[in-house]
Write a protein that holds these residues in place. Structure first.
Motif, PDB file in Angstrom:
ATOM      1  N   ILE A   1       1.070  -0.102  18.007  1.00 45.27           N
ATOM      2  CA  ILE A   1       1.237   0.107  17.352  1.00 45.27           C
ATOM      3  C   ILE A   1       2.767  -0.714  17.150  1.00 45.27           C
ATOM      4  O   ILE A   1       3.399  -0.273  18.840  1.00 45.27           O
ATOM      5  N   ALA A   2       3.188  -2.088  16.840  1.00 49.11           N
ATOM      6  CA  ALA A   2       5.003  -2.412  17.064  1.00 49.11           C
ATOM      7  C   ALA A   2       5.869  -1.512  16.307  1.00 49.11           C
ATOM      8  O   ALA A   2       5.562  -0.993  15.070  1.00 49.11           O
ATOM      9  N   VAL A   3       7.099  -1.513  16.283  1.00 47.13           N
ATOM     10  CA  VAL A   3       8.190  -1.564  15.881  1.00 47.13           C
ATOM     11  C   VAL A   3       9.544  -2.257  15.988  1.00 47.13           C
ATOM     12  O   VAL A   3       9.883  -2.665  16.633  1.00 47.13           O
ATOM     13  N   ALA A   4       9.807  -1.845  14.614  1.00 48.91           N
ATOM     14  CA  ALA A   4      11.018  -2.730  14.032  1.00 48.91           C
ATOM     15  C   ALA A   4      12.042  -1.879  13.392  1.00 48.91           C
ATOM     16  O   ALA A   4      11.862  -0.853  13.092  1.00 48.91           O
ATOM     17  N   SER A   5      13.650  -2.212  13.593  1.00 46.20           N
ATOM     18  CA  SER A   5      14.182  -1.584  12.876  1.00 46.20           C
ATOM     19  C   SER A   5      15.332  -2.106  12.559  1.00 46.20           C
ATOM     20  O   SER A   5      15.202  -3.255  12.843  1.00 46.20           O
ATOM     21  N   PHE A   6      16.651  -1.399  12.479  1.00 41.92           N
ATOM     22  CA  PHE A   6      17.542  -1.688  11.975  1.00 41.92           C
ATOM     23  C   PHE A   6      18.718  -0.885  12.683  1.00 41.92           C
ATOM     24  O   PHE A   6      18.579   0.273  13.084  1.00 41.92           O
ATOM     25  N   ASN A   7      20.204  -1.490  13.002  1.00 39.69           N
ATOM     26  CA  ASN A   7      21.437  -1.140  13.160  1.00 39.69           C
ATOM     27  C   ASN A   7      21.977  -1.841  14.585  1.00 39.69           C
ATOM     28  O   ASN A   7      22.632  -2.502  15.481  1.00 39.69           O
ATOM     29  N   ASP A   8      20.347  -1.882  15.732  1.00 44.16           N
ATOM     30  CA  ASP A   8      20.735  -2.029  16.972  1.00 44.16           C
ATOM     31  C   ASP A   8      22.539  -1.535  17.409  1.00 44.16           C
ATOM     32  O   ASP A   8      22.327  -2.233  17.947  1.00 44.16           O
ATOM     33  N   ILE A   9      21.714  -0.389  17.563  1.00 47.68           N
ATOM     34  CA  ILE A   9      22.864   0.889  18.643  1.00 47.68           C
ATOM     35  C   ILE A   9      21.843   0.348  19.775  1.00 47.68           C
ATOM     36  O   ILE A   9      21.264  -0.158  20.427  1.00 47.68           O
TER      37      ILE A   9
ATOM     38  N   ASP B   1       0.769  -1.254  -0.289  1.00 45.22           N
ATOM     39  CA  ASP B   1      -0.111  -0.034  -0.240  1.00 45.22           C
ATOM     40  C   ASP B   1       1.359   1.284  -0.179  1.00 45.22           C
ATOM     41  O   ASP B   1       1.400   1.217   1.193  1.00 45.22           O
ATOM     42  N   PRO B   2       0.800   2.416  -1.090  1.00 45.52           N
ATOM     43  CA  PRO B   2       1.425   3.174  -0.882  1.00 45.52           C
ATOM     44  C   PRO B   2       1.914   4.273  -0.057  1.00 45.52           C
ATOM     45  O   PRO B   2       2.006   4.410  -0.090  1.00 45.52           O
ATOM     46  N   GLU B   3      -0.182   4.044   0.557  1.00 44.83           N
ATOM     47  CA  GLU B   3       0.263   5.027   1.947  1.00 44.83           C
ATOM     48  C   GLU B   3       0.924   4.629   2.737  1.00 44.83           C
ATOM     49  O   GLU B   3       1.250   5.368   4.018  1.00 44.83           O
ATOM     50  N   LEU B   4       1.400   3.491   2.974  1.00 41.10           N
ATOM     51  CA  LEU B   4       2.429   2.817   4.231  1.00 41.10           C
ATOM     52  C   LEU B   4       4.270   2.688   4.169  1.00 41.10           C
ATOM     53  O   LEU B   4       4.029   2.234   4.974  1.00 41.10           O
TER      54      LEU B   4
ATOM     55  N   PRO C   1      -3.711   3.478   9.796  1.00 40.08           N
ATOM     56  CA  PRO C   1      -2.745   3.009   9.732  1.00 40.08           C
ATOM     57  C   PRO C   1      -1.564   1.417   9.919  1.00 40.08           C
ATOM     58  O   PRO C   1      -2.246   0.496  10.011  1.00 40.08           O
ATOM     59  N   PRO C   2      -0.942   1.312   9.726  1.00 38.52           N
ATOM     60  CA  PRO C   2      -0.757   0.068   9.686  1.00 38.52           C
ATOM     61  C   PRO C   2      -0.298  -0.486  10.862  1.00 38.52           C
ATOM     62  O   PRO C   2      -0.202   0.556  12.328  1.00 38.52           O
ATOM     63  N   LYS C   3      -0.216  -1.590  11.681  1.00 34.02           N
ATOM     64  CA  LYS C   3      -0.342  -2.640  13.071  1.00 34.02           C
ATOM     65  C   LYS C   3       1.371  -2.632  13.079  1.00 34.02           C
ATOM     66  O   LYS C   3       1.627  -2.720  14.188  1.00 34.02           O
TER      67      LYS C   3
ATOM     68  N   ALA D   1       2.774  11.639  10.941  1.00 34.21           N
ATOM     69  CA  ALA D   1       2.066  10.903   9.500  1.00 34.21           C
ATOM     70  C   ALA D   1       1.838  10.211   9.561  1.00 34.21           C
ATOM     71  O   ALA D   1       0.196   9.850   9.283  1.00 34.21           O
ATOM     72  N   MET D   2       2.395   8.979   9.400  1.00 38.10           N
ATOM     73  CA  MET D   2       2.022   7.419   9.025  1.00 38.10           C
ATOM     74  C   MET D   2       0.658   7.375  10.156  1.00 38.10           C
ATOM     75  O   MET D   2      -0.294   7.009   9.857  1.00 38.10           O
ATOM     76  N   LEU D   3       0.727   7.155  10.459  1.00 43.98           N
ATOM     77  CA  LEU D   3       0.390   7.176  12.304  1.00 43.98           C
ATOM     78  C   LEU D   3      -1.185   7.625  12.310  1.00 43.98           C
ATOM     79  O   LEU D   3      -2.423   7.324  12.991  1.00 43.98           O
ATOM     80  N   SER D   4      -1.312   8.904  11.727  1.00 43.04           N
ATOM     81  CA  SER D   4      -2.275   9.973  11.588  1.00 43.04           C
ATOM     82  C   SER D   4      -3.118   9.642  10.388  1.00 43.04           C
ATOM     83  O   SER D   4      -4.873   9.945   9.974  1.00 43.04           O
TER      84      SER D   4
END
Length: 359
Positions: A274-282, A217-220, A244-246, A237-240
């Protein structure tokens, strides 16, 4: 320097037998006593394998060298990004161990005096370089190694992690947990310009994977030029949006920090809303509330290996080498499975569980 033939003569066996013992060949049929005699004789004669001899020679080459560390971020930008601090520390610690001098060059505007690079035995370039900057590096470097980047072609040594593969594994994992509304926020790779804003590797992989899964979905999918507030602004902006995504995947942990701020300001809960995942593990990722699930990329090891590749070049290696490290997904409290049954079915645990991603 002692040879395999000399060890074979001292023990009374063939050179082939000595070679197979010292290379730990499990198919070799030999008595324990004879195997021990070969190993003890090799140790007594200070035998070194060709690989160890090459490593020692490369380390000897490094003593007293001047190595230029060229960074694509300015000092303030680098300090704001612990991942790239880790890459630099890996380079500096390896050079310190080798008794090599490090000269820092920040290539963030007009190129500095070319004599800085020309006076160095080699250059380790950290980050992304294109166009004129890339050509400037190639023109003025005796030997050039890229850390955390691989330019097109096979002219130079490179060392990096495969973030495209890591993104694929991350998407497969959260999909298996039951997530379908999967959002992504990232940055625009300036080199590709406004007509190709989704060119960054994680973003491109996200779009391709979600499209194949019939979920795109381009909106996501939202990106912008990287700033300190990018994660905050894009997440808000996305969560508004009406739907919105889960789960939200951010391009790096710095963006996740901004996303956390936006989520808390909006009165939402992580991971319930809303769950969150990312990159780098700072380092700070494990101390967030809740701790952040993230793909661990070996920043310091990337820096150390870049120096080793440079020393190999100085020792005579002529063929370019590309080193790609594997990554790990470290699951923490920001990304649990949506239901307990998913946890049981997929073997997902939430407290620093590690999913290895082969390189």
């Amino acid at each position: 320097m002692v040879t395999i033939k000399e060890i074979a003569s001292a023990v009374g066996v063939s050179s082939a037998t000595v070679s197979r013992v010292l290379n730990y060949d499990p198919t070799l049929s030999i008595s324990t006593r004879k195997r021990q005699a070969i190993i003890e004789t090799a140790e007594a004669l200070n035998y070194a394998t060709p690989r160890n001899r090459s490593r020692a020679a490369a380390q000897a080459v490094g003593v007293g060298l001047k190595i230029a560390l060229v960074h694509f971020l300015d000092p303030a930008q680098e300090l704001a990004d612990p991942y790239y601090v880790g890459v630099r520390l890996g380079i500096e610690s390896r050079c310190q161990a080798l008794k090599s001098e490090v000269v820092k060059v920040f290539l963030t505007g007009n190129p500095p005096e070319a004599t800085i690079l020309e006076g160095a035995s080699g250059v380790v370039a950290v980050g992304h370089y294109y166009g004129d900057e890339l050509e400037w590096l190639r023109r003025h470097s005796r030997h050039l190694v890229f850390a955390d980047y691989a330019p097109a072609g096979d002219m130079e040594d490179t060392v990096l992690s495969d973030v495209s593969l890591a993104m694929t594994r991350l998407l497969e994992a959260v999909h298996a947990m039951g997530y379908r509304r999967i959002g992504f926020i990232g940055w625009i790779d300036a080199f590709y310009g406004p007509d190709n804003i989704h060119s960054e590797r994680r973003c491109r992989t996200y779009i391709d994977w979600m499209t194949r899964a019939g979920l795109y979905d381009p909106e996501l999918c939202m990106v912008e030029p990287m700033t300190p507030d990018s994660g905050y602004k894009l997440a808000k902006a996305m969560l508004s949006k009406p739907n919105p995504p889960k789960i939200l995947i951010t391009c790096n942990d710095n963006m996740a920090l901004g996303a956390y701020r936006a989520i808390h300001e909006m009165g939402l809960r992580i991971p319930e809303d809303i769950a969150v995942a990312s990159f780098n593990d700072i380092p700070v990722a494990q101390f967030l509330g809740p701790p952040l699930s993230t793909v661990k990329i070996p920043a310091e090891l990337i820096g150390e290996t870049a120096v080793d590749l440079l020393l190999e070049r100085l020792s005579g290696r002529e063929v370019a080498k590309k080193v790609v490290f594997g990554t790990e997904i470290v699951w923490r409290g920001s990304t649990p499975a949506p239901a307990e049954t998913a946890n049981k079915a997929d073997g997902i645990v939430s407290a620093d569980a590690v999913l290895k991603v082969p390189g």
